[in-house]
Design an enzyme around this catalytic site. Structure first.
Site, PDB file in Angstrom:
ATOM      1  N   LYS A 102       0.873  -1.189   0.000  1.00 49.36           N
ATOM      2  CA  LYS A 102       0.000   0.000   0.000  1.00 49.36           C
ATOM      3  C   LYS A 102       0.896   1.220   0.000  1.00 49.36           C
ATOM      4  O   LYS A 102       2.044   1.160   0.453  1.00 49.36           O
ATOM      5  CB  LYS A 102      -0.878   0.012   1.253  1.00 49.36           C
ATOM      6  CG  LYS A 102      -2.105   0.867   1.135  1.00 49.36           C
ATOM      7  CD  LYS A 102      -3.226   0.126   0.430  1.00 49.36           C
ATOM      8  CE  LYS A 102      -4.489   0.942   0.322  1.00 49.36           C
ATOM      9  NZ  LYS A 102      -5.610   0.137  -0.176  1.00 49.36           N
ATOM     10  N   ASP A 142      -6.905   4.370  -4.547  1.00 46.88           N
ATOM     11  CA  ASP A 142      -7.550   4.215  -3.231  1.00 46.88           C
ATOM     12  C   ASP A 142      -8.222   5.561  -2.937  1.00 46.88           C
ATOM     13  O   ASP A 142      -8.563   6.297  -3.877  1.00 46.88           O
ATOM     14  CB  ASP A 142      -6.508   3.807  -2.173  1.00 46.88           C
ATOM     15  CG  ASP A 142      -7.155   3.385  -0.860  1.00 46.88           C
ATOM     16  OD1 ASP A 142      -7.794   2.325  -0.819  1.00 46.88           O
ATOM     17  OD2 ASP A 142      -7.043   4.127   0.136  1.00 46.88           O
TER      18      ASP A 142
HETATM   19  P1  NAD Z   1     -13.280   7.664  -2.477  1.00 48.15           P
HETATM   20  O1  NAD Z   1     -12.194   8.646  -2.357  1.00 48.15           O
HETATM   21  O2  NAD Z   1     -13.869   7.392  -3.807  1.00 48.15           O
HETATM   22  O3  NAD Z   1     -14.485   8.037  -1.486  1.00 48.15           O
HETATM   23  C1  NAD Z   1     -14.332   8.252  -0.135  1.00 48.15           C
HETATM   24  C2  NAD Z   1     -15.668   8.749   0.377  1.00 48.15           C
HETATM   25  O4  NAD Z   1     -15.631   8.842   1.784  1.00 48.15           O
HETATM   26  C3  NAD Z   1     -16.038  10.153  -0.134  1.00 48.15           C
HETATM   27  O5  NAD Z   1     -17.425  10.167  -0.448  1.00 48.15           O
HETATM   28  C4  NAD Z   1     -15.777  11.031   1.062  1.00 48.15           C
HETATM   29  O6  NAD Z   1     -16.585  12.193   1.057  1.00 48.15           O
HETATM   30  C5  NAD Z   1     -16.158  10.092   2.174  1.00 48.15           C
HETATM   31  N1  NAD Z   1     -15.590  10.437   3.463  1.00 48.15           N
HETATM   32  C6  NAD Z   1     -14.341  10.869   3.767  1.00 48.15           C
HETATM   33  N2  NAD Z   1     -14.239  11.085   5.087  1.00 48.15           N
HETATM   34  C7  NAD Z   1     -15.441  10.763   5.622  1.00 48.15           C
HETATM   35  C8  NAD Z   1     -15.980  10.765   6.931  1.00 48.15           C
HETATM   36  N3  NAD Z   1     -15.247  11.130   7.964  1.00 48.15           N
HETATM   37  N4  NAD Z   1     -17.264  10.363   7.091  1.00 48.15           N
HETATM   38  C9  NAD Z   1     -18.009   9.970   6.044  1.00 48.15           C
HETATM   39  N5  NAD Z   1     -17.570   9.954   4.795  1.00 48.15           N
HETATM   40  C10 NAD Z   1     -16.310  10.341   4.584  1.00 48.15           C
HETATM   41  O7  NAD Z   1     -12.688   6.311  -1.817  1.00 48.15           O
HETATM   42  P2  NAD Z   1     -13.156   4.844  -2.073  1.00 48.15           P
HETATM   43  O8  NAD Z   1     -12.301   4.274  -3.148  1.00 48.15           O
HETATM   44  O9  NAD Z   1     -14.627   4.771  -2.178  1.00 48.15           O
HETATM   45  O10 NAD Z   1     -12.674   4.131  -0.722  1.00 48.15           O
HETATM   46  C11 NAD Z   1     -13.502   4.084   0.440  1.00 48.15           C
HETATM   47  C12 NAD Z   1     -12.967   2.992   1.347  1.00 48.15           C
HETATM   48  O11 NAD Z   1     -12.992   1.740   0.660  1.00 48.15           O
HETATM   49  C13 NAD Z   1     -11.522   3.171   1.810  1.00 48.15           C
HETATM   50  O12 NAD Z   1     -11.388   2.624   3.100  1.00 48.15           O
HETATM   51  C14 NAD Z   1     -10.742   2.332   0.832  1.00 48.15           C
HETATM   52  O13 NAD Z   1      -9.502   1.915   1.347  1.00 48.15           O
HETATM   53  C15 NAD Z   1     -11.692   1.165   0.674  1.00 48.15           C
HETATM   54  N6  NAD Z   1     -11.497   0.392  -0.530  1.00 48.15           N
HETATM   55  C16 NAD Z   1     -11.564   0.960  -1.762  1.00 48.15           C
HETATM   56  C17 NAD Z   1     -11.414   0.139  -2.882  1.00 48.15           C
HETATM   57  C18 NAD Z   1     -11.574   0.692  -4.271  1.00 48.15           C
HETATM   58  O14 NAD Z   1     -11.550  -0.109  -5.210  1.00 48.15           O
HETATM   59  N7  NAD Z   1     -11.784   1.971  -4.461  1.00 48.15           N
HETATM   60  C19 NAD Z   1     -11.135  -1.220  -2.747  1.00 48.15           C
HETATM   61  C20 NAD Z   1     -11.077  -1.761  -1.470  1.00 48.15           C
HETATM   62  C21 NAD Z   1     -11.254  -0.942  -0.369  1.00 48.15           C
END
Ligand code: NAD
Length: 420
Positions: A102, A142
Site C-alpha cells: 500500500k 484508493d
Molecule cells: P473515495 O475517495 O472514492 O471516497 C471516499 C468517500 O468517503 C467520499 O465520499 C468522502 O466524502 C467520504 N468520506 C471521507 N471522510 C469521511 C468521513 N469522515 N465520514 C463519512 N464519509 C467520509 O474512496 P473509495 O475508493 O470509495 O474508498 C472508500 C474505502 O474503501 C476506503 O477505506 C478504501 O480503502 C476502501 N477500498 C476501496 C477500494 C476501491 O476499489 N476503491 C477497494 C477496497 C477498499
C-alpha cells in the site's frame, strides 16, 4: 487510533486460534520493506512544498506486492502499514496470486490544482520507479486517487523504462489498458457478499433497510446495486454529512450522486438552493448515521469509523465493512458480544483487488475480456471465498473476520514454507 496496532490485534487473534507457526507469525508482524520519500513540489504560486510519500511492501510470498495509493491529509506510515498488511491477507482470502502493499502521500488533494496533483504524482512515480513494476509491486487507486492519476503513473514509469508498461498499475481507464468492470468492482464484490449473508439470515430484501457511510467509489456503487436489487437505502453520507429518509423510504443513489456532483455535497439533496425537501430527507451527521436503526450498516469511508466510543450505540444487525479497517478490534468485540454479524473488509471489499488482478492479467496477455466475463469470474471468486470463510467460521466457532484471517494465514504460511 493506530490502524497498525489494530491489524496486529487481528493477526494475533487468528494466529492463536489456528496455532500458526511461531516463525511465520513473527515474520508477518512486520512488513518486508518500507519506502519513505520526500516529494518537493513547485506549487502554482512559485513556492516549493515538500510532501511525504510512502510505499509499504508487506509480504510477497504468494506473488508481487499489490495495493492502492491514497492521497489524504491524515495518511501516515502506521496507516499505510496496516493497509498493506490487510492487502496481503485480502489477496490470500480470495486466493489470487498476489501479495500485499500500500502507499500514499500525506496531502489534501482538494487543496491542489490539477497541475499540482499531476506533478506530485509524477515526482512520486520517479521516486518509486525502482521499487514498482508488473513483476514487483503494482499500485492502484484508493481514497482520493483515480484512473487519471493511474494514467500519469503509467506515462511516467513508461518514460523511465523506455517503453509502454501498462501492467505497472491497475485501476486505469479502459482506453489505457483498464479492465471492464474495475470501477464498480469493489461495490459489486461487496454486493455479492451481502446477498450471501442475507440468504444465510433468510432476510426479505424488500424489507431490509440499509445505511451507507461514505459516498465515493465504493459507497456509491454498492448503494446503487442494492437499490436496484430491491433493498431500501434509507441513509447515505459523505465527508460533509449525510441524509436520512425519515419515512423509511428507499432513496435512489443515482439521484443523490447527480445532486452531489452539481452542488458538491450530499446534504444538498436536502436543500437545493432555497428549496428544502423536508418531507423526505432529514440532514444527519456521520455519527448519527452509524447509530440508525437499520438492518444493514455499510461503513465505506475511512478506517476506525466504528470504534470503542460509538460501537455500543450501533443498532444494525449486520455490518458489511467496505472501508478498510472500518471497525476497530475493541468495537468489534463489543459488536460480536451483542450478536452482530460482521462481514470483514478483507472479504467484503476484495472485489476491487480481484478485478485489479484481472486487469493485470489482461495487460500481461495483451488480450481483453468483455464485461460479462469479468463479472462472472468475479462472482465465482466472491461466492467461493464466502463459502470457504463461512465453513472455517463454523469449524472454529469464531467470527467471520477471524475465519477469513485463518484462511489467508494458512495460504501464506504454505507459500512461505514451500519457498524455504
Ligand atoms: P473515495 O475517495 O472514492 O471516497 C471516499 C468517500 O468517503 C467520499 O465520499 C468522502 O466524502 C467520504 N468520506 C471521507 N471522510 C469521511 C468521513 N469522515 N465520514 C463519512 N464519509 C467520509 O474512496 P473509495 O475508493 O470509495 O474508498 C472508500 C474505502 O474503501 C476506503 O477505506 C478504501 O480503502 C476502501 N477500498 C476501496 C477500494 C476501491 O476499489 N476503491 C477497494 C477496497 C477498499
Amino acid at each position: 487510533m493506530n490502524p497498525f496496532a489494530n491489524a496486529q490485534t487481528q493477526l494475533t487473534k487468528a494466529a492463536r486460534l489456528m496455532q500458526l507457526d511461531q516463525s511465520i507469525f513473527e515474520k508477518l508482524k512486520k512488513p518486508n520493506n518500507i519506502i519513505q520519500v520526500s516529494l518537493p513540489l513547485k506549487m502554482d504560486n512559485g513556492h516549493t512544498t515538500v510532501f511525504e510519500g510512502y510505499r509499504v511492501q508487506y509480504n510477497n510470498a504468494r506473488g508481487p506486492y499489490k495495493g492502492g495509493l491514497r492521497y489524504h491529509p491524515k495518511t501516515n506510515l502506521n496507516e499505510v502499514k496496516a493497509l498493506a498488511f490487510w492487502m496481503a491477507i485480502k489477496c490470500a482470502v480470495v486466493d489470487i496470486p498476489l501479495g500485499g502493499g500500500k502507499g500514499g502521500i500525506t496531502v489534501d488533494p482538494k487543496k491542489l490544482s490539477a497541475r499540482e496533483i499531476e506533478e506530485l504524482t509524477r515526482i512520486f512515480t520517479r521516486k518509486l520507479s525502482n521499487y514498482i513494476g508488473p513483476d514487483k509491486d503494482i499500485p492502484a487507486p484508493d481514497v482520493y486517487t483515480n484512473p487519471q492519476i493511474m494514467s500519469w503513473i503509467v506515462d511516467e514509469y513508461s518514460k523511465i523504462k523506455g517503453h509502454t508498461v501498462l501492467g505497472v498499475v491497475t485501476g486505469k481507464p479502459i482506453e489505457l489498458g483498464g479492465s471492464q468492470g474495475r470501477t464498480e468492482a469493489t461495490g459489486l464484490g461487496g454486493f455479492y457478499i451481502l446477498e450471501d449473508l442475507v440468504h444465510k439470515l433468510k432476510l426479505n430484501k424488500k424489507k431490509t433497510t440499509v445505511a451507507v457511510q461514505g459516498f465515493g467509489n465504493v459507497g456509491y456503487y454498492i448503494a446503487d446495486l442494492l437499490h436496484k436489487a430491491g433493498y431500501k437505502i434509507v441513509a447515505l453520507s459523505d465527508s460533509k454529512g449525510g441524509i436520512y429518509n425519515k419515512n423509511g423510504l428507499d432513496m435512489d443513489p443515482r439521484n443523490v450522486m447527480a445532486t452531489k456532483e452539481k452542488e458538491g455535497k450530499i446534504g444538498a439533496c436536502y436543500c437545493v438552493g432555497t428549496v428544502c425537501d423536508c418531507d423526505n430527507y432529514k440532514q444527519i451527521t456521520n455519527e448519527q448515521l452509524l447509530k440508525l436503526d437499520v438492518d444493514i450498516l455499510i461503513p465505506a469511508a475511512l478506517e476506525s469509523a466504528i470504534n470503542e466510543k460509538n460501537a455500543g450505540k450501533v443498532k444494525a444487525k449486520v455490518i458489511v465493512e467496505m472501508s478498510n479497517g472500518g471497525i476497530t478490534p475493541e468495537a468489534e468485540t463489543k459488536l460480536l458480544k451483542k450478536g452482530k454479524l460482521i462481514a470483514p473488509d478483507v472479504l467484503a471489499n476484495a472485489g476491487g483487488v480481484v478485478v485489479s488482478y484481472f486487469e493485470w492479467v489482461q495487460n500481461l496477455q495483451n488480450y481483453y475480456w468483455p464485461l460479462a466475463e469479468v463479472e462472472g469470474k468475479l462472482k465465482k471468486i466472491m461466492v467461493d471465498s464466502f463459502k470457504q470463510v463461512w465453513q472455517i467460521k463454523d469449524k472454529y466457532n469464531t467470527d467471520l473476520r477471524t475465519a477469513a484471517f485463518v484462511l489467508a494465514l494458512s495460504r501464506i504460511e504454505k507459500a512461505i514454507k514451500l519457498r524455504e
